[in-house]
Design an enzyme around this catalytic site. Structure first.
Site, mmCIF file in Angstrom:
data_model
loop_
_atom_site.group_PDB
_atom_site.id
_atom_site.type_symbol
_atom_site.label_atom_id
_atom_site.label_comp_id
_atom_site.label_asym_id
_atom_site.label_seq_id
_atom_site.Cartn_x
_atom_site.Cartn_y
_atom_site.Cartn_z
ATOM 1 N N GLU A 164 0.813 -1.224 0.000
ATOM 2 C CA GLU A 164 0.000 0.000 0.000
ATOM 3 C C GLU A 164 0.845 1.271 0.000
ATOM 4 O O GLU A 164 2.059 1.218 0.228
ATOM 5 C CB GLU A 164 -0.965 0.021 1.189
ATOM 6 N N ASP A 178 -17.317 5.820 13.740
ATOM 7 C CA ASP A 178 -16.072 5.789 12.970
ATOM 8 C C ASP A 178 -15.541 4.358 12.876
ATOM 9 O O ASP A 178 -14.918 3.838 13.794
ATOM 10 C CB ASP A 178 -15.031 6.709 13.620
ATOM 11 N N LYS A 215 -3.643 -1.359 15.746
ATOM 12 C CA LYS A 215 -3.110 -0.582 16.872
ATOM 13 C C LYS A 215 -4.206 -0.371 17.899
ATOM 14 O O LYS A 215 -5.382 -0.277 17.538
ATOM 15 C CB LYS A 215 -2.664 0.788 16.375
HETATM 16 N N1 PSU Z 1 -2.979 1.839 10.782
HETATM 17 C C1 PSU Z 1 -1.650 1.792 10.929
HETATM 18 N N2 PSU Z 1 -0.867 2.342 9.965
HETATM 19 C C2 PSU Z 1 -1.404 2.902 8.835
HETATM 20 C C3 PSU Z 1 -2.816 2.922 8.694
HETATM 21 C C4 PSU Z 1 -3.556 2.397 9.672
HETATM 22 O O1 PSU Z 1 -1.177 1.284 11.921
HETATM 23 O O2 PSU Z 1 -0.659 3.396 7.983
HETATM 24 C C5 PSU Z 1 -3.400 3.503 7.441
HETATM 25 C C6 PSU Z 1 -3.694 2.376 6.441
HETATM 26 O O3 PSU Z 1 -3.521 2.869 5.139
HETATM 27 C C7 PSU Z 1 -5.164 2.083 6.687
HETATM 28 C C8 PSU Z 1 -5.685 3.471 6.967
HETATM 29 O O4 PSU Z 1 -5.821 1.467 5.615
HETATM 30 O O5 PSU Z 1 -4.665 4.103 7.738
HETATM 31 C C9 PSU Z 1 -6.999 3.459 7.705
HETATM 32 O O6 PSU Z 1 -7.504 4.740 7.769
HETATM 33 P P1 PSU Z 1 -9.010 4.973 8.302
HETATM 34 O O7 PSU Z 1 -8.953 4.601 9.759
HETATM 35 O O8 PSU Z 1 -9.269 6.428 8.080
HETATM 36 O O9 PSU Z 1 -9.885 4.063 7.516
HETATM 37 MN MN MN Z 2 -12.589 6.623 9.916
#
Ligand code: PSU
Ligand code: MN
Length: 304
Positions: free
Chosen positions: A27, A141, A162
């Site tokens: 990614e 969320d 995390k």
């Molecule tokens: N969690 C991590 N490192 C990351 C991400 C999440 O520990 O880099 C990034 C990834 O690209 C994941 C995104 O798909 O954040 C999720 O964002 P959101 O919670 O806004 O969906």
């Molecule tokens: Mn979100």
């Protein structure tokens, strides 16, 4: 395999897919939003090297100049890393809009799964996935990554979620969406920086071949949706649980105080944790990503 004409393939990735060789997706949000420059670019390059040394062709995915790319040039990696959070973070909802404007997007786990599936790439390595945020019963969320895992046929190898997230609710949500969660060499759900979270995975598997067999059969049976493989951070890089939990708790409270919302919250928390823990958390982050690239490559090599 005939290549999807909506995807812009690097020559190396196109050649591997046409010949049916193992390919893994990587990614790009982790490059632009997940780590500081220049370590982000160095890590991205090293991930590609590791995949090749493990017998898999790496396909880093991003939207560049409106094109859905599987496999980037060295200049494109450098551009994403140097530009950092100024590149739009792109998940499912964003891809077509950004592409229609000829723009650039760094793809999240959900976004990368979409491009990978279009491209015919079945395995994807990253660090951590998005999930159900703490307090989601009020904010709603919940990362689009979980919906994507529920519908798109890609095996995602990560080191868990995390504890900026509610790990228990994240596992509940994955169960509802029909996503098998497989612990590699463990039945404990890892929490990214640490090997344990206090929650169990659905299954434990001890070899890449065993994982590949389950994934191949799922495909043969026509059961749609992804598989989540969780690979704990190597022992020597795992962090002290109390220390990292305290840092995360403070970061979550700071985000609340500042009213950070929506797509900005995950990058905000990641950046704050990084600032407070300095090099330690970054070193852990890099080590676990490398470890996930090795496992994803082995699974890709074992797939039927
Ligand atoms: N969690 C991590 N490192 C990351 C991400 C999440 O520990 O880099 C990034 C990834 O690209 C994941 C995104 O798909 O954040 C999720 O964002 P959101 O919670 O806004 O969906
Ligand atoms: Mn979100």
């Amino acid at each position: 395999m005939k290549l999807n004409e909506n995807v812009c393939f690097s020559p190396e990735v196109a050649d591997a897919l046409e010949r049916g060789l193992p390919v893994i997706a990587l990614e790009s949000t982790i490059i632009s939003h997940g780590m500081p420059y220049p370590q982000n670019v160095e890590t991205a390059r090293e991930c590609e090297r590791i995949a090749r040394s493990c017998g898999a062709v790496p396909a880093t995915c991003a939207v560049i100049g409106g094109r859905l790319c599987a496999g980037l040039t060295d200049e494109q990696l450098e551009y994403l890393g140097r530009t950092g959070p100024a590149v739009t973070k792109a998940s499912r909802r964003d891809i077509a809009v950004i592409a229609s404007r000829g723009g650039d997007g760094a793809l999240t786990v959900a976004g990368t799964m979409i491009i990978a599936a279009m491209a015919g790439i079945r395995v994807f390595a990253t660090g951590g996935i998005g999930g159900v945020h703490r307090g989601a019963e009020k904010t709603m969320d919940i990362s689009a990554d979980l919906e994507e895992l529920g519908r798109t046929d890609v095996t995602v190898v990560c080191s868990g979620a995390k504890s900026i997230l509610d790990i228990g609710l994240t596992l509940e949500y994955l169960e509802t969406k029909g996503v098998p969660v497989i612990g590699y060499g463990t039945d404990e759900m890892p929490a990214f920086y640490t090997r344990k979270s206090g929650f169990k995975t659905d299954y434990r598997m001890d070899t890449p071949e065993e994982i590949a067999r389950a994934v191949s059969l799922k495909k043969k049976l026509g059961i749609a949706g992804g598989t989540l493989v969780v690979n704990p951070v190597p022992e020597e890089y795992s962090m002290d649980k109390e220390r990292i939990d305290a840092v995360i708790e403070a970061a979550v409270q700071k985000a609340e105080r500042l009213g950070v919302k929506g797509k900005n919250i995950t990058p905000f928390l990641l950046a704050d944790i990084k600032d407070v823990t300095g090099g330690d958390s970054l070193e852990t982050n890099i080590a676990l990503v490398f470890n996930n690239v090795r496992l994803a490559s082995a699974i890709a090599c074992a797939l039927e």
